[in-house]
Design an enzyme around this catalytic site. Structure first.
Site, PDB file in Angstrom:
ATOM      1  N   PRO A 149       0.189  -7.554  -9.207  1.00  0.00           N
ATOM      2  CA  PRO A 149       1.280  -6.578  -9.264  1.00  0.00           C
ATOM      3  C   PRO A 149       1.883  -6.496 -10.665  1.00  0.00           C
ATOM      4  CG  PRO A 149       1.904  -8.489  -7.926  1.00  0.00           C
ATOM      5  CD  PRO A 149       0.494  -8.703  -8.354  1.00  0.00           C
ATOM      6  N   GLU A 150       1.924  -5.301 -11.203  1.00  0.00           N
ATOM      7  CA  GLU A 150       2.546  -5.066 -12.506  1.00  0.00           C
ATOM      8  C   GLU A 150       3.939  -4.486 -12.255  1.00  0.00           C
ATOM      9  OE1 GLU A 150       1.435  -5.850 -15.421  1.00  0.00           O
ATOM     10  OE2 GLU A 150      -0.703  -6.199 -15.172  1.00  0.00           O
ATOM     11  N   HIS A 190      -1.376 -16.264   5.546  1.00  0.00           N
ATOM     12  CA  HIS A 190      -0.772 -16.196   4.218  1.00  0.00           C
ATOM     13  C   HIS A 190       0.650 -15.660   4.226  1.00  0.00           C
ATOM     14  CE1 HIS A 190      -4.659 -17.311   2.690  1.00  0.00           C
ATOM     15  NE2 HIS A 190      -5.208 -16.260   3.258  1.00  0.00           N
ATOM     16  N   ARG A 208      -2.868 -16.213  -2.784  1.00  0.00           N
ATOM     17  CA  ARG A 208      -3.192 -17.151  -3.880  1.00  0.00           C
ATOM     18  C   ARG A 208      -2.036 -18.079  -4.238  1.00  0.00           C
ATOM     19  NH1 ARG A 208      -6.446 -14.111  -8.493  1.00  0.00           N
ATOM     20  NH2 ARG A 208      -6.646 -16.265  -9.184  1.00  0.00           N
TER      21      ARG A 208
END
Ligand SMILES: [Zn+2]
Length: 275
Positions: free
Chosen positions: A2-3, A95, A114
């Site tokens: 994500p930017e 997750h 992650r």
């Protein structure tokens, strides 16, 4: 990853669903993120009302009377809202590490395969947090202007691209947006920062703001995906001029886009259009 545009879109996606609401309960199923989720978080949030949701760089900031919840999406994090009665509230996936439940039945869920993201509590003002205190200006703010950028760049000998990606210069210009804005400004990513003129700094500020705003506008079409959807991806796909287009024709001149590593990051540019 994500930017800044995705983080801004996340802010706009969740904010209307949690602002003004009071937290009933917080479930932390996996505290091992980039930094450990504080064991006291659930107690700190209990009974607190969301006063304001905002963003600083790629941090989402949720403000309460007694402090601030900082959320960073890391490499693969996402947030989703589930409204009262959705059966998935009771069925978190592997997750789905943190659930914040509000008294009206709304649920805010943090998902991060992650686990490079962060969920932290800070009992103070955002500008005093160690992760935020040294950050440069927001790229879409008035503080990020040609005079400011020239002042920063003209003291630096390193290449302009890593300088733009330095959070102390300006926040939120990740690899994609550095590549794209340098192409739009016609500036080679390899040019020394101190060789960028005042006029080019003005052009760079414009192109950085334009590429980020275009991406945020693209994200606007995904806002509905934040509510009652399975938070698998959440990152929007865009068309790029140079990023990821190695050996494809430059949209301006038709010559092939060149790729090389600059400042340890994959860098895409047109050797004909960018000097
Ligand atoms: Zn070209």
């Amino acid at each position: 990853m994500p930017e800044l545009p995705e983080v801004e879109t996340t802010l706009r996606g969740i904010s209307p669903h949690i602002s003004g609401k009071t937290i009933a309960d917080t479930a932390i199923r996996q505290p091992k993120l980039r930094w450990p989720v504080p064991p006291t978080l659930a107690a700190a949030l209990q009974g607190q009302t969301v006063l304001e949701c905002s963003r600083r760089a790629k941090y989402l900031l949720i403000r309460f009377n007694t402090g601030l919840l900082l959320i960073h999406l890391g490499m693969s994090g996402s947030l989703r809202i589930f409204t009262a009665g959705d059966e998935r509230i009771a069925l978190p996936g592997k997750h789905d590490h943190i659930d914040i439940a509000f008294t009206d039945g709304t649920l805010l869920r943090y998902h991060d395969p992650r686990r490079f993201g962060a969920v932290l509590w800070f009992a103070g003002a955002a500008e005093h947090h160690p992760l935020l205190a040294a950050l440069g200006p927001e790229p879409l703010s008035a503080a990020f202007n040609a005079a400011y950028l020239y002042e920063k760049l003209h003291k630096q000998k390193r290449a302009v691209k890593p300088a733009l990606m330095d959070n102390a210069v300006v926040v939120g210009v990740g690899n994609i947006y550095a590549n794209e804005s340098l192409f739009a400004a016609g500036i080679s990513p390899k040019r020394a920062a101190n060789q960028v003129t005042r006029k080019e700094c003005a052009r760079l500020v414009e192109t950085i703001q334009a590429v980020l705003q275009r991406a945020i506008a693209t994200g606007g079409s995904t806002l509905r995906d934040f509510v009652n959807s399975d938070g698998q991806s959440g990152y929007f796909q865009q068309e790029y001029n140079v990023y990821g287009r190695h050996n494809q024709p430059c949209p301006q001149c038709g010559q092939l886009i060149h790729k090389e590593t600059i400042g340890q990051r994959g860098t895409f540019y047109c050797r004909h259009c960018q000097k």
